[in-house]
Design a protein around this motif. Structure first.
Motif, mmCIF file in Angstrom:
data_model
loop_
_atom_site.group_PDB
_atom_site.id
_atom_site.type_symbol
_atom_site.label_atom_id
_atom_site.label_comp_id
_atom_site.label_asym_id
_atom_site.label_seq_id
_atom_site.Cartn_x
_atom_site.Cartn_y
_atom_site.Cartn_z
ATOM 1 N N THR A 168 1.021 -1.021 -0.055
ATOM 2 C CA THR A 168 -0.012 0.034 0.092
ATOM 3 C C THR A 168 0.787 1.301 -0.124
ATOM 4 N N ASP B 92 -4.479 4.267 4.284
ATOM 5 C CA ASP B 92 -4.417 3.195 3.183
ATOM 6 C C ASP B 92 -4.679 1.762 4.201
ATOM 7 N N HIS C 270 0.616 5.909 0.952
ATOM 8 C CA HIS C 270 -0.358 6.874 1.288
ATOM 9 C C HIS C 270 -0.970 7.404 0.033
ATOM 10 N N ILE C 271 -2.328 7.977 0.437
ATOM 11 C CA ILE C 271 -3.218 8.371 -0.843
ATOM 12 C C ILE C 271 -2.825 9.773 -1.064
ATOM 13 N N ASP D 238 -10.783 2.176 2.624
ATOM 14 C CA ASP D 238 -11.015 2.536 1.157
ATOM 15 C C ASP D 238 -11.853 3.714 0.874
#
Length: 338
Positions: free
Chosen positions: A6, A252, A8-9, A257
């Protein structure tokens, strides 16, 4: 075994702008005790920080938490993190000139490699000098997915908090008047608990509710994760020096989500998802050992700043005025001496 990687967004301001909310309880004083400064997910410096702090809620002050940014590029390896403290002080002074009514970065929690043992003391001294009175604590994160998954931060050595060299360095915090912020994943909460018991005179803060996981082998196992997490934090709550930060659940690694939906989440939706963890933590630790946190700009990939504080206010709506004061302001002020 499921392996998942994953990250970071990334902040998408256009997407976040698709939802706006009226500010709930706009006069309630807030200290935001956990944010970063960097350009990894889009720029988040003075302008962006002040834009969030002044977006409607009554944020009086904030605390910067280390994030491996602005390190020195030369000199001894152990001293390179002091560059981050230099950088943050510059942001704090710039913000004070623009908005003297808000104590942005009033406290700094810096990184020092506690595995240095006694040799960590010069690093702590250098941070203190660079911070110009703002140094409050140290975070040496220990989050590790081992061989089960890879999170957005590099894996730390498993069971690092038990090692002799780490604890030798850790022993220097309390005499220096410094607290310790811990960033780990929920299976590692017992490590943090053992450390808190070994150093009862050190103020301990567990970030992001102890990192309940929803990725890799934990994806789709929310009830099991919650039960396991609750058992661990119930034990930790017996340590009077342990405090809990309430937030960081839009990352994440938590597996909600929220960033994958067509519209950004409302505060009601966030409150619904986060309430079991936050209410349980408050019940176990009490309002005088809990503090709400934004974890921005990391959580900004999934939720807007006004919305995240609205969500916290919804969750705390049944609390007394005294409890709300502690959760949103006073506990952070006490722990970080603001």
């Amino acid at each position: 075994m499921t392996y998942e990687k994953t990250t970071h967004i990334h902040t998408n301001l256009e997407w976040l702008g698709k939802l706006t909310e009226e500010i709930l309880d706009p006069d309630l004083p807030i200290i935001d005790p956990h944010h970063h400064l960097w350009d990894r997910l889009g720029p988040y410096y003075t302008k962006e920080l002040l834009a969030d702090l002044t977006s409607g809620h009554n944020v009086r002050a904030s605390v910067f938490i280390q994030c491996r940014y602005g390190y020195r590029t030369d000199g001894p390896e152990e001293m390179k993190p002091v560059g981050e403290t230099d950088f943050v002080v510059g942001i704090a002074e710039e913000a004070a000139a623009l908005r003297p009514d808000i104590a942005a970065c009033a406290g700094i929690v810096a990184h020092a490699d506690l595995r240095l043992g006694a040799a960590v003391q010069p690093v702590l001294d250098a941070h203190a000098e660079a911070a110009k009175g703002r140094l409050r604590g140290v975070r040496h994160y220990s989050a590790s997915g081992g061989d089960r998954f890879s999170g957005a931060v590099p894996n730390s050595p498993l069971r690092m908090l038990y090692t002799e060299e780490f604890r030798a360095g850790f022993a220097h915090l309390a005499p220096a008047g410094l607290s310790y912020d811990g960033w780990l994943y929920h299976p590692q909460i017992p490590d943090f608990t053992d450390l808190a018991r070994a150093f009862p005179d050190t103020t301990m803060v567990l970030d992001h509710l102890g990192g309940p996981l929803g990725i890799g082998p934990y994806r789709g196992r929310g009830d099991e994760v919650f039960a396991e997490w609750k058992g661990y934090v119930t034990d930790l709550a017996k340590c009077p020096n342990a405090h809990m930060k309430l937030g960081g659940l839009a990352m994440d690694i938590n597996g909600f989500d929220l960033h994958k939906e067509p519209l950004p989440p409302s505060s009601g939706e966030c409150a619904r998802l986060w309430r079991p963890y936050i209410e349980t933590a408050i019940e176990l630790f009490g309002a005088d050992r809990c503090m709400f946190e934004s974890n921005f700009p990391v959580d900004k990939g999934a939720v807007a700043y006004p919305v995240v504080w609205n969500a916290f206010k919804r969750i705390a709506s049944g609390a007394s005025a005294e409890e709300k004061a502690k959760l949103f302001h006073d506990t952070a002020a006490k722990v970080y001496r603001i």
